[in-house]
Design a protein around this motif. Sequence first.
Motif, short mmCIF file in Angstrom:
data_model
loop_
_atom_site.label_atom_id
_atom_site.label_comp_id
_atom_site.label_asym_id
_atom_site.label_seq_id
_atom_site.Cartn_x
_atom_site.Cartn_y
_atom_site.Cartn_z
N LEU A 120 27.93 30.92 34.55
CA LEU A 120 28.85 32.04 34.75
C LEU A 120 28.32 33.08 35.74
CD1 LEU A 120 30.32 32.55 31.18
CD2 LEU A 120 31.32 31.37 33.15
N GLN A 121 27.03 33.01 36.05
CA GLN A 121 26.43 33.91 37.04
C GLN A 121 26.09 33.18 38.34
OE1 GLN A 121 26.30 37.13 36.31
NE2 GLN A 121 26.88 36.86 34.18
N ALA A 122 26.63 31.97 38.51
CA ALA A 122 26.25 31.13 39.65
C ALA A 122 26.81 31.62 40.99
CB ALA A 122 26.69 29.69 39.41
N ALA A 123 27.83 32.48 40.95
CA ALA A 123 28.43 32.96 42.20
C ALA A 123 28.57 34.48 42.14
CB ALA A 123 29.80 32.32 42.41
N ILE A 127 33.29 32.85 38.73
CA ILE A 127 33.96 31.56 38.68
C ILE A 127 35.46 31.84 38.70
CG2 ILE A 127 34.33 29.46 37.33
CD1 ILE A 127 31.41 29.74 38.04
N TRP A 128 36.16 31.31 39.69
CA TRP A 128 37.60 31.55 39.82
C TRP A 128 38.36 30.33 39.32
CZ3 TRP A 128 39.42 34.72 44.61
CH2 TRP A 128 38.62 35.88 44.72
N SER A 129 39.45 30.58 38.61
CA SER A 129 40.29 29.48 38.11
C SER A 129 41.75 29.89 38.18
CB SER A 129 39.89 29.12 36.68
OG SER A 129 40.02 30.23 35.82
N LEU A 130 42.61 28.89 38.06
CA LEU A 130 44.06 29.12 38.09
C LEU A 130 44.62 29.09 36.68
CD1 LEU A 130 45.00 26.73 41.03
CD2 LEU A 130 45.28 29.20 41.03
N ARG A 131 45.65 29.89 36.46
CA ARG A 131 46.36 29.88 35.19
C ARG A 131 47.85 29.81 35.46
NH1 ARG A 131 43.98 30.02 30.56
NH2 ARG A 131 41.83 30.66 30.48
N GLY A 132 48.54 29.02 34.64
CA GLY A 132 49.99 28.94 34.68
C GLY A 132 50.52 29.30 33.31
N ASN A 133 51.23 30.42 33.20
CA ASN A 133 51.72 30.91 31.90
C ASN A 133 50.60 30.89 30.85
OD1 ASN A 133 54.21 31.39 32.97
ND2 ASN A 133 55.10 29.47 32.26
N CYS A 157 51.89 32.42 37.78
CA CYS A 157 50.70 31.79 38.35
C CYS A 157 49.68 32.89 38.64
CB CYS A 157 51.07 31.06 39.64
SG CYS A 157 49.69 30.25 40.44
N ALA A 158 48.47 32.72 38.15
CA ALA A 158 47.45 33.75 38.35
C ALA A 158 46.12 33.12 38.74
CB ALA A 158 47.27 34.58 37.08
N VAL A 159 45.34 33.86 39.52
CA VAL A 159 43.96 33.49 39.83
C VAL A 159 43.07 34.45 39.06
CG1 VAL A 159 42.20 33.29 41.61
CG2 VAL A 159 44.57 32.70 42.14
N GLU A 160 42.17 33.90 38.24
CA GLU A 160 41.26 34.72 37.44
C GLU A 160 39.83 34.55 37.93
OE1 GLU A 160 43.44 34.82 33.10
OE2 GLU A 160 41.72 33.52 33.38
N ALA A 161 39.08 35.63 37.89
CA ALA A 161 37.66 35.59 38.22
C ALA A 161 36.88 35.94 36.97
CB ALA A 161 37.35 36.59 39.33
N GLN A 162 35.94 35.07 36.59
CA GLN A 162 35.09 35.33 35.43
C GLN A 162 33.65 35.47 35.88
OE1 GLN A 162 35.22 32.39 32.31
NE2 GLN A 162 33.90 33.59 30.98
N ARG A 163 33.05 36.55 35.46
CA ARG A 163 31.62 36.78 35.72
C ARG A 163 31.03 37.25 34.41
NH1 ARG A 163 27.54 36.77 38.82
NH2 ARG A 163 26.29 38.54 39.39
N GLY A 164 30.22 36.41 33.78
CA GLY A 164 29.72 36.72 32.45
C GLY A 164 30.88 36.73 31.47
N GLU A 165 30.98 37.78 30.67
CA GLU A 165 32.07 37.90 29.70
C GLU A 165 33.33 38.49 30.31
OE1 GLU A 165 31.97 36.86 26.45
OE2 GLU A 165 30.09 35.93 27.08
N SER A 166 33.21 39.10 31.47
CA SER A 166 34.33 39.80 32.09
C SER A 166 35.26 38.83 32.83
CB SER A 166 33.78 40.84 33.07
OG SER A 166 34.81 41.39 33.83
N VAL A 167 36.58 38.94 32.56
CA VAL A 167 37.59 38.15 33.25
C VAL A 167 38.60 39.10 33.87
CG1 VAL A 167 39.39 36.41 33.01
CG2 VAL A 167 37.33 36.23 31.63
N GLN A 168 38.88 38.89 35.15
CA GLN A 168 39.77 39.80 35.87
C GLN A 168 40.76 38.98 36.69
OE1 GLN A 168 37.53 42.24 38.57
NE2 GLN A 168 39.33 43.25 39.38
N VAL A 169 42.04 39.38 36.68
CA VAL A 169 43.05 38.73 37.52
C VAL A 169 42.92 39.28 38.93
CG1 VAL A 169 45.52 38.42 37.93
CG2 VAL A 169 44.64 38.34 35.59
N VAL A 170 42.73 38.39 39.91
CA VAL A 170 42.55 38.82 41.30
C VAL A 170 43.76 38.47 42.18
CG1 VAL A 170 40.03 38.80 41.22
CG2 VAL A 170 41.25 36.72 41.88
#
Length: 196
Positions: A120-123, A127-133, A157-170
């Motif tokens: 989770l700290q590799a970038a 870590i970015w991922s896609l979400r649909g509904n 449709c959303a792109v989320e960024a996770q760093r550690g425990e924090s998840v944010q829609v970008v």
Amino acid sequence: MKKLRIGVILSDVDVPVWVARMLERIRDASYAKMIVLAFIGDNSNTQEALAHRLSELHLQLDKAVFRPDPDPLELRDVRTVLPNIPLLHAEPSKWNFLLKFADLDIFINLSQDRIPESLLQAARYGIWSLRGNDKRITTSTGRGRLELPKDGSVIDCAVEAQRGESVQVVGRSVMAANRYSITHNQKSFLWRAASL
């Protein structure tokens, strides 16, 4: 201007065309540079595999009627899209050492698996991922049903960024759903996800 250093996590070298198109856009962008492709296998269980087969049959019938063109689910070898990008096939537990040298800004996760906490700290930007509904989108999502909300009116449709425990829609996009065609919804959603 310094280019963003991008890594992508996939489950297989054969990817749907919507993923290949997304990777081509990153490859050709003036603001990004593809650094590494990492692979984690599919760990779906037997119940999911049965549901997948039933969904696949329904999808084939729907495709026969609605005929998607171009078909976002047609498979393409990612090595033809990114021929000179290093491939990382090691166990994810061994990635940290190798990824230190990659100095990634963003790691895009399109694999079937969840990312181990150690990565989770590799970038730098997560870590970015896609979400649909609110469901995670992977390279195999389009092969089953794309989840619709209860009222069936829109697909988010959303792109989320996770760093550690924090998840944010970008990034986010909303589109109207077609109540009558899984194929139409998947085609529209997957091309939108590739662009987003």
